[in-house]
Design a protein around this motif. Structure first.
Motif, PDB file in Angstrom:
ATOM      1  N   GLY A 150       9.114   5.581  14.639  1.00 45.77           N
ATOM      2  CA  GLY A 150       9.973   4.537  14.087  1.00 45.77           C
ATOM      3  C   GLY A 150       9.256   3.207  13.965  1.00 45.77           C
ATOM      4  N   THR A 151       8.537   2.829  15.000  1.00 48.49           N
ATOM      5  CA  THR A 151       7.797   1.575  14.979  1.00 48.49           C
ATOM      6  C   THR A 151       6.683   1.620  13.940  1.00 48.49           C
ATOM      7  OG1 THR A 151       8.304   1.196  17.308  1.00 48.49           O
ATOM      8  CG2 THR A 151       6.448  -0.031  16.387  1.00 48.49           C
ATOM      9  N   GLY A 152       6.016   2.750  13.843  1.00 51.96           N
ATOM     10  CA  GLY A 152       4.936   2.896  12.866  1.00 51.96           C
ATOM     11  C   GLY A 152       5.438   2.716  11.439  1.00 51.96           C
ATOM     12  N   MET A 153       6.569   3.340  11.123  1.00 49.28           N
ATOM     13  CA  MET A 153       7.141   3.190   9.776  1.00 49.28           C
ATOM     14  C   MET A 153       7.448   1.729   9.481  1.00 49.28           C
ATOM     15  SD  MET A 153       9.822   6.338   9.178  1.00 49.28           S
ATOM     16  CE  MET A 153      11.010   5.541  10.215  1.00 49.28           C
ATOM     17  N   LYS A 154       8.064   1.061  10.449  1.00 47.09           N
ATOM     18  CA  LYS A 154       8.437  -0.337  10.235  1.00 47.09           C
ATOM     19  C   LYS A 154       7.198  -1.223  10.104  1.00 47.09           C
ATOM     20  CE  LYS A 154      11.167  -0.537  13.795  1.00 47.09           C
ATOM     21  NZ  LYS A 154      12.124  -1.009  14.823  1.00 47.09           N
ATOM     22  N   LEU A 155       6.185  -0.964  10.916  1.00 50.95           N
ATOM     23  CA  LEU A 155       4.965  -1.774  10.843  1.00 50.95           C
ATOM     24  C   LEU A 155       4.243  -1.595   9.508  1.00 50.95           C
ATOM     25  CD1 LEU A 155       3.462  -1.498  14.427  1.00 50.95           C
ATOM     26  CD2 LEU A 155       4.311  -3.562  13.287  1.00 50.95           C
ATOM     27  N   ILE A 156       4.187  -0.377   9.022  1.00 49.19           N
ATOM     28  CA  ILE A 156       3.536  -0.133   7.733  1.00 49.19           C
ATOM     29  C   ILE A 156       4.268  -0.885   6.623  1.00 49.19           C
ATOM     30  CG2 ILE A 156       3.094   1.632   5.969  1.00 49.19           C
ATOM     31  CD1 ILE A 156       2.466   3.549   8.358  1.00 49.19           C
ATOM     32  N   LEU A 157       5.585  -0.774   6.602  1.00 49.82           N
ATOM     33  CA  LEU A 157       6.370  -1.439   5.560  1.00 49.82           C
ATOM     34  C   LEU A 157       6.277  -2.961   5.666  1.00 49.82           C
ATOM     35  CD1 LEU A 157       8.278  -1.274   3.155  1.00 49.82           C
ATOM     36  CD2 LEU A 157      10.179  -1.137   4.785  1.00 49.82           C
ATOM     37  N   THR A 158       6.461  -3.497   6.860  1.00 50.98           N
ATOM     38  CA  THR A 158       6.428  -4.950   7.001  1.00 50.98           C
ATOM     39  C   THR A 158       5.014  -5.509   6.797  1.00 50.98           C
ATOM     40  OG1 THR A 158       6.252  -4.772   9.422  1.00 50.98           O
ATOM     41  CG2 THR A 158       8.467  -5.071   8.476  1.00 50.98           C
ATOM     42  N   GLY A 159       4.008  -4.742   7.174  1.00 50.68           N
ATOM     43  CA  GLY A 159       2.632  -5.169   6.904  1.00 50.68           C
ATOM     44  C   GLY A 159       2.362  -5.246   5.411  1.00 50.68           C
ATOM     45  N   TYR A 160       2.857  -4.260   4.674  1.00 47.79           N
ATOM     46  CA  TYR A 160       2.692  -4.271   3.218  1.00 47.79           C
ATOM     47  C   TYR A 160       3.447  -5.454   2.602  1.00 47.79           C
ATOM     48  CZ  TYR A 160       2.876  -2.939  -1.664  1.00 47.79           C
ATOM     49  OH  TYR A 160       2.779  -2.954  -3.030  1.00 47.79           O
ATOM     50  N   ILE A 161       4.635  -5.710   3.109  1.00 43.86           N
ATOM     51  CA  ILE A 161       5.404  -6.843   2.583  1.00 43.86           C
ATOM     52  C   ILE A 161       4.675  -8.156   2.874  1.00 43.86           C
ATOM     53  CG2 ILE A 161       7.539  -8.173   2.862  1.00 43.86           C
ATOM     54  CD1 ILE A 161       9.019  -5.471   3.108  1.00 43.86           C
ATOM     55  N   LEU A 162       4.115  -8.305   4.065  1.00 43.38           N
ATOM     56  CA  LEU A 162       3.336  -9.511   4.368  1.00 43.38           C
ATOM     57  C   LEU A 162       2.178  -9.652   3.382  1.00 43.38           C
ATOM     58  CD1 LEU A 162       2.597 -11.975   6.127  1.00 43.38           C
ATOM     59  CD2 LEU A 162       1.277 -10.403   7.559  1.00 43.38           C
ATOM     60  N   TYR A 163       1.511  -8.550   3.105  1.00 41.40           N
ATOM     61  CA  TYR A 163       0.420  -8.575   2.124  1.00 41.40           C
ATOM     62  C   TYR A 163       0.923  -9.062   0.770  1.00 41.40           C
ATOM     63  CZ  TYR A 163      -2.783  -6.792  -1.396  1.00 41.40           C
ATOM     64  OH  TYR A 163      -3.596  -6.682  -2.492  1.00 41.40           O
ATOM     65  N   ARG A 164       2.054  -8.531   0.321  1.00 37.33           N
ATOM     66  CA  ARG A 164       2.594  -8.921  -0.988  1.00 37.33           C
ATOM     67  C   ARG A 164       3.084 -10.366  -0.996  1.00 37.33           C
ATOM     68  NH1 ARG A 164       3.187  -5.177  -5.187  1.00 37.33           N
ATOM     69  NH2 ARG A 164       3.575  -7.143  -6.248  1.00 37.33           N
ATOM     70  N   VAL A 165       3.458 -10.890   0.170  1.00 37.08           N
ATOM     71  CA  VAL A 165       3.891 -12.292   0.247  1.00 37.08           C
ATOM     72  C   VAL A 165       2.694 -13.229   0.148  1.00 37.08           C
ATOM     73  CG1 VAL A 165       4.834 -14.013   1.846  1.00 37.08           C
ATOM     74  CG2 VAL A 165       6.054 -11.887   1.462  1.00 37.08           C
ATOM     75  N   ILE A 166       1.597 -12.906   0.828  1.00 34.37           N
ATOM     76  CA  ILE A 166       0.451 -13.827   0.816  1.00 34.37           C
ATOM     77  C   ILE A 166      -0.518 -13.574  -0.343  1.00 34.37           C
ATOM     78  CG2 ILE A 166       0.570 -14.270   3.284  1.00 34.37           C
ATOM     79  CD1 ILE A 166      -1.812 -12.412   3.646  1.00 34.37           C
ATOM     80  N   GLN A 167      -0.464 -12.413  -0.958  1.00 33.24           N
ATOM     81  CA  GLN A 167      -1.371 -12.090  -2.062  1.00 33.24           C
ATOM     82  C   GLN A 167      -1.307 -13.109  -3.202  1.00 33.24           C
ATOM     83  OE1 GLN A 167      -0.230  -8.817  -4.417  1.00 33.24           O
ATOM     84  NE2 GLN A 167      -2.239  -8.501  -5.322  1.00 33.24           N
ATOM     85  N   PRO A 168      -0.132 -13.530  -3.663  1.00 33.43           N
ATOM     86  CA  PRO A 168      -0.104 -14.498  -4.775  1.00 33.43           C
ATOM     87  C   PRO A 168      -0.752 -15.845  -4.426  1.00 33.43           C
ATOM     88  CG  PRO A 168       2.047 -13.483  -4.482  1.00 33.43           C
ATOM     89  CD  PRO A 168       1.204 -13.059  -3.337  1.00 33.43           C
ATOM     90  N   LEU A 169      -0.861 -16.148  -3.161  1.00 35.96           N
ATOM     91  CA  LEU A 169      -1.430 -17.430  -2.761  1.00 35.96           C
ATOM     92  C   LEU A 169      -2.948 -17.469  -2.992  1.00 35.96           C
ATOM     93  CD1 LEU A 169       0.495 -17.887   0.590  1.00 35.96           C
ATOM     94  CD2 LEU A 169       1.111 -18.749  -1.673  1.00 35.96           C
ATOM     95  N   PHE A 170      -3.551 -16.291  -3.115  1.00 30.10           N
ATOM     96  CA  PHE A 170      -5.006 -16.214  -3.275  1.00 30.10           C
ATOM     97  C   PHE A 170      -5.428 -15.811  -4.674  1.00 30.10           C
ATOM     98  CE2 PHE A 170      -4.197 -15.578   1.245  1.00 30.10           C
ATOM     99  CZ  PHE A 170      -4.938 -16.616   1.754  1.00 30.10           C
ATOM    100  N   THR A 171      -4.481 -15.727  -5.602  1.00 32.64           N
ATOM    101  CA  THR A 171      -4.852 -15.366  -6.985  1.00 32.64           C
ATOM    102  C   THR A 171      -4.658 -16.524  -7.921  1.00 32.64           C
ATOM    103  OG1 THR A 171      -2.631 -14.493  -7.388  1.00 32.64           O
ATOM    104  CG2 THR A 171      -4.337 -12.936  -6.692  1.00 32.64           C
TER     105      THR A 171
END
Length: 159
Positions: free
Chosen positions: A138-159
């Protein structure tokens, strides 16, 4: 003003990751809020399809995380005492390290089964392993999803 919303979105995304591990915070929904803040503040532009699929994933992971650990515990012969013991042990382990949370979850489930369900040592250990496995999945699923969302949140800041 846009900087304010970016900071709030990043805080939500980081809080979502913390909420993936801490049982008191709804991790994936808070992370999804970060996507919405970025999108509607104009700091990032996500497609409607991406936002819908992300919302469905957040809902699915949240529901799965609610039902999967008790299911896994039952498959390993555990009872509600293993679930409760695992949660109590994990909360007690919060004050140590992430390893303390994991060990606390395992030990708490074992004690719950051994003492309250009056299982023999081997059966209680098996139930504790099931509880531990449910927590990790359960924790692994949540970490993968929230980690990806964090990536998508900060990605536009570097493009």
């Amino acid at each position: 003003m846009e900087l304010f919303w970016i900071i709030i979105a990043i805080l939500c995304a980081v809080t979502g990751i913390a909420g993936s591990v801490l049982p008191v915070l709804p991790g994936p929904p808070v992370s999804y809020l970060a996507l919405l803040i970025m999108h509607f503040s104009g700091a990032a532009h996500y497609s409607t399809n991406f936002l819908i699929v992300s919302a469905l994933l957040v809902i699915a992971v949240t529901i799965i995380d609610y039902f999967l650990p008790p299911f896994i515990i039952r498959q390993f012969g555990g009872s509600k005492y293993a679930s409760r013991g695992s949660l109590i042990g994990m909360i007690a382990g919060l004050f140590l390290t992430p390893i303390g949370m994991i060990l606390g979850s395992l030990i708490g489930a074992f004690i719950g089964e051994y003492v309250f369900a009056q299982q023999r040592g081997q059966e209680a250990l098996r139930a504790a392993f099931g509880s531990f496995l449910g927590f990790i999945v359960g924790t692994g699923m949540k970490l993968i999803l929230t980690g990806y969302i964090l990536y998508r949140v900060i990605q536009p800041l570097f493009t």
